[in-house]
Design a protein around this motif. Structure first.
Motif, PDB file in Angstrom:
ATOM      1  N   ARG A  73       0.911  -1.129  -0.087  1.00 49.35           N
ATOM      2  CA  ARG A  73      -0.036   0.002  -0.193  1.00 49.35           C
ATOM      3  C   ARG A  73       0.891   1.297  -0.006  1.00 49.35           C
ATOM      4  O   ARG A  73       1.633   1.410   1.009  1.00 49.35           O
ATOM      5  CB  ARG A  73      -0.883   0.159   1.159  1.00 49.35           C
ATOM      6  CG  ARG A  73      -2.064   1.136   1.409  1.00 49.35           C
ATOM      7  CD  ARG A  73      -2.849   0.965   2.484  1.00 49.35           C
ATOM      8  NE  ARG A  73      -3.679  -0.341   2.431  1.00 49.35           N
ATOM      9  CZ  ARG A  73      -4.215  -0.856   3.626  1.00 49.35           C
ATOM     10  NH1 ARG A  73      -4.527   0.388   4.701  1.00 49.35           N
ATOM     11  NH2 ARG A  73      -4.712  -1.719   3.712  1.00 49.35           N
ATOM     12  N   GLY A  80       3.419   4.461  -9.627  1.00 46.70           N
ATOM     13  CA  GLY A  80       4.039   4.556 -11.194  1.00 46.70           C
ATOM     14  C   GLY A  80       5.427   4.744 -11.226  1.00 46.70           C
ATOM     15  O   GLY A  80       6.069   5.261 -12.279  1.00 46.70           O
ATOM     16  N   ARG A 121       4.419  -8.930 -12.020  1.00 50.04           N
ATOM     17  CA  ARG A 121       5.969  -8.611 -12.318  1.00 50.04           C
ATOM     18  C   ARG A 121       7.084  -9.295 -11.477  1.00 50.04           C
ATOM     19  O   ARG A 121       8.034  -9.434 -11.803  1.00 50.04           O
ATOM     20  CB  ARG A 121       6.143  -7.016 -12.245  1.00 50.04           C
ATOM     21  CG  ARG A 121       5.911  -6.031 -13.293  1.00 50.04           C
ATOM     22  CD  ARG A 121       6.317  -4.677 -12.952  1.00 50.04           C
ATOM     23  NE  ARG A 121       5.472  -3.864 -12.001  1.00 50.04           N
ATOM     24  CZ  ARG A 121       4.330  -3.370 -12.179  1.00 50.04           C
ATOM     25  NH1 ARG A 121       3.751  -3.391 -13.513  1.00 50.04           N
ATOM     26  NH2 ARG A 121       3.775  -2.748 -11.349  1.00 50.04           N
TER      27      ARG A 121
HETATM   28  C1  COA Z   1      -0.961  -1.394  -5.718  1.00 48.04           C
HETATM   29  C2  COA Z   1      -0.023  -0.505  -5.677  1.00 48.04           C
HETATM   30  C3  COA Z   1       1.144  -0.421  -4.362  1.00 48.04           C
HETATM   31  C4  COA Z   1       0.827  -0.418  -6.855  1.00 48.04           C
HETATM   32  O1  COA Z   1       1.360   0.786  -7.309  1.00 48.04           O
HETATM   33  P1  COA Z   1       2.338   0.884  -8.517  1.00 48.04           P
HETATM   34  O2  COA Z   1       3.000   2.371  -8.527  1.00 48.04           O
HETATM   35  O3  COA Z   1       1.468   0.850  -9.779  1.00 48.04           O
HETATM   36  O4  COA Z   1       3.489  -0.183  -8.669  1.00 48.04           O
HETATM   37  P2  COA Z   1       4.912  -0.173  -8.693  1.00 48.04           P
HETATM   38  O5  COA Z   1       5.441   0.903  -7.425  1.00 48.04           O
HETATM   39  O6  COA Z   1       5.586  -1.532  -8.777  1.00 48.04           O
HETATM   40  O7  COA Z   1       5.204   0.949 -10.002  1.00 48.04           O
HETATM   41  C5  COA Z   1       5.061   0.053 -11.183  1.00 48.04           C
HETATM   42  C6  COA Z   1       4.524   1.076 -12.066  1.00 48.04           C
HETATM   43  O8  COA Z   1       5.421   2.162 -12.329  1.00 48.04           O
HETATM   44  C7  COA Z   1       5.973   2.069 -13.705  1.00 48.04           C
HETATM   45  N1  COA Z   1       7.488   2.473 -13.542  1.00 48.04           N
HETATM   46  C8  COA Z   1       8.064   3.762 -13.770  1.00 48.04           C
HETATM   47  N2  COA Z   1       9.137   3.760 -13.520  1.00 48.04           N
HETATM   48  C9  COA Z   1       9.535   2.467 -13.229  1.00 48.04           C
HETATM   49  C10 COA Z   1      10.803   1.926 -12.759  1.00 48.04           C
HETATM   50  N3  COA Z   1      11.831   2.810 -12.742  1.00 48.04           N
HETATM   51  N4  COA Z   1      10.718   0.780 -12.371  1.00 48.04           N
HETATM   52  C11 COA Z   1       9.753   0.106 -12.527  1.00 48.04           C
HETATM   53  N5  COA Z   1       8.454   0.461 -12.717  1.00 48.04           N
HETATM   54  C12 COA Z   1       8.404   1.780 -13.138  1.00 48.04           C
HETATM   55  C13 COA Z   1       5.592   1.010 -14.354  1.00 48.04           C
HETATM   56  O9  COA Z   1       5.532   0.986 -15.660  1.00 48.04           O
HETATM   57  C14 COA Z   1       4.396   0.373 -13.574  1.00 48.04           C
HETATM   58  O10 COA Z   1       3.296   0.994 -14.164  1.00 48.04           O
HETATM   59  P3  COA Z   1       2.076   0.003 -14.884  1.00 48.04           P
HETATM   60  O11 COA Z   1       1.591  -1.065 -13.761  1.00 48.04           O
HETATM   61  O12 COA Z   1       1.032   1.138 -15.164  1.00 48.04           O
HETATM   62  O13 COA Z   1       2.886  -0.607 -16.111  1.00 48.04           O
HETATM   63  C15 COA Z   1      -0.817   1.048  -5.695  1.00 48.04           C
HETATM   64  O14 COA Z   1      -1.641   1.077  -6.684  1.00 48.04           O
HETATM   65  C16 COA Z   1      -1.420   1.168  -4.229  1.00 48.04           C
HETATM   66  O15 COA Z   1      -0.893   1.419  -3.224  1.00 48.04           O
HETATM   67  N6  COA Z   1      -2.775   1.039  -4.308  1.00 48.04           N
HETATM   68  C17 COA Z   1      -3.528   1.129  -3.163  1.00 48.04           C
HETATM   69  C18 COA Z   1      -3.507  -0.024  -2.333  1.00 48.04           C
HETATM   70  C19 COA Z   1      -3.821  -1.418  -2.741  1.00 48.04           C
HETATM   71  O16 COA Z   1      -4.769  -1.512  -3.229  1.00 48.04           O
HETATM   72  N7  COA Z   1      -2.888  -2.532  -2.360  1.00 48.04           N
HETATM   73  C20 COA Z   1      -3.258  -3.743  -2.928  1.00 48.04           C
HETATM   74  C21 COA Z   1      -4.246  -4.591  -2.052  1.00 48.04           C
HETATM   75  S1  COA Z   1      -4.122  -6.108  -2.373  1.00 48.04           S
END
Ligand code: COA
Length: 162
Positions: A73, A80, A121
């Motif tokens: 979370r 992103g 991933r």
């Molecule tokens: C789930 C959550 C943690 C995902 O966050 P996120 O930022 O999408 O995931 P990451 O930190 O791994 O980042 C990956 C994204 O960043 C992008 N990115 C940008 N620069 C990057 C880098 N240097 N390295 C890797 N990814 C990168 C990737 O393309 C990816 O985007 P995409 O999925 O649209 O392709 C977030 O949406 C969140 O906190 N949600 C609310 C809580 C929740 O629902 N938790 C899960 C409950 S089960």
């Protein structure tokens, strides 16, 4: 973070201050009991706290329990950028080496695609036969249907090899 409706979109409700503090207390108790839990995530030199990522033992019963779950979370300002995946890779390494786990699972609401992309991933795989209804939510609740992803130590090790 726990009061932000975007962060809590796939949870039944946002958390009030006292509920968020109670969650932190449960996380601390989990660390004390099991030696692992939801770690605070920082970006060194940039942000002291951007959210949590870590391992926990679900307290509900389902066909795949008992198990160890990986979850995440983050505050929206830090989405992103790959931080959840990076932190999760460290948590998996801890789970499969220090904690000696044979398998780590992850689950989420079917529609939570950002979370499912983190699982994918990481090399976790979903089998539709593992899909389940979260017992903590009422029958018919829209957030009740969940998908389950799994990763074995063997598959993790295979991916970790150069
Ligand atoms: C789930 C959550 C943690 C995902 O966050 P996120 O930022 O999408 O995931 P990451 O930190 O791994 O980042 C990956 C994204 O960043 C992008 N990115 C940008 N620069 C990057 C880098 N240097 N390295 C890797 N990814 C990168 C990737 O393309 C990816 O985007 P995409 O999925 O649209 O392709 C977030 O949406 C969140 O906190 N949600 C609310 C809580 C929740 O629902 N938790 C899960 C409950 S089960």
């Amino acid at each position: 973070m726990n009061a932000d409706p975007r962060v809590m979109e796939f949870f039944p409700a946002t958390l009030a201050r006292a509920e968020s503090d109670a969650l932190v207390a449960r996380i601390r108790a989990h660390f004390a009991r099991h030696g692992f839990g939801a770690w605070a995530v920082e970006i060194p030199g940039v942000a002291d706290f951007i959210g949590f990522v870590g391992l926990s033992i679900p307290s509900f019963q389902a066909p795949f329990t008992p198990c160890v779950e990986i979850g995440w979370r983050l505050a929206t300002a830090h989405w992103g950028k790959g931080y959840a995946t990076e932190a999760a890779m460290a948590a998996l390494a801890f789970g499969f080496t220090e904690a000696g786990l044979a398998e780590i699972v992850s689950f989420t609401v079917v529609a939570n695609l950002p979370s499912r992309r983190v699982m994918e991933r990481l090399g976790m795989t979903r089998s539709p036969s593992d899909d389940f209804e979260h017992p903590g939510l009422a029958l018919g609740h829209p957030l009740r249907p969940h998908v389950l992803y799994r990763l074995s130590r063997g598959d993790w090790r295979q991916r970790a090899l150069p």
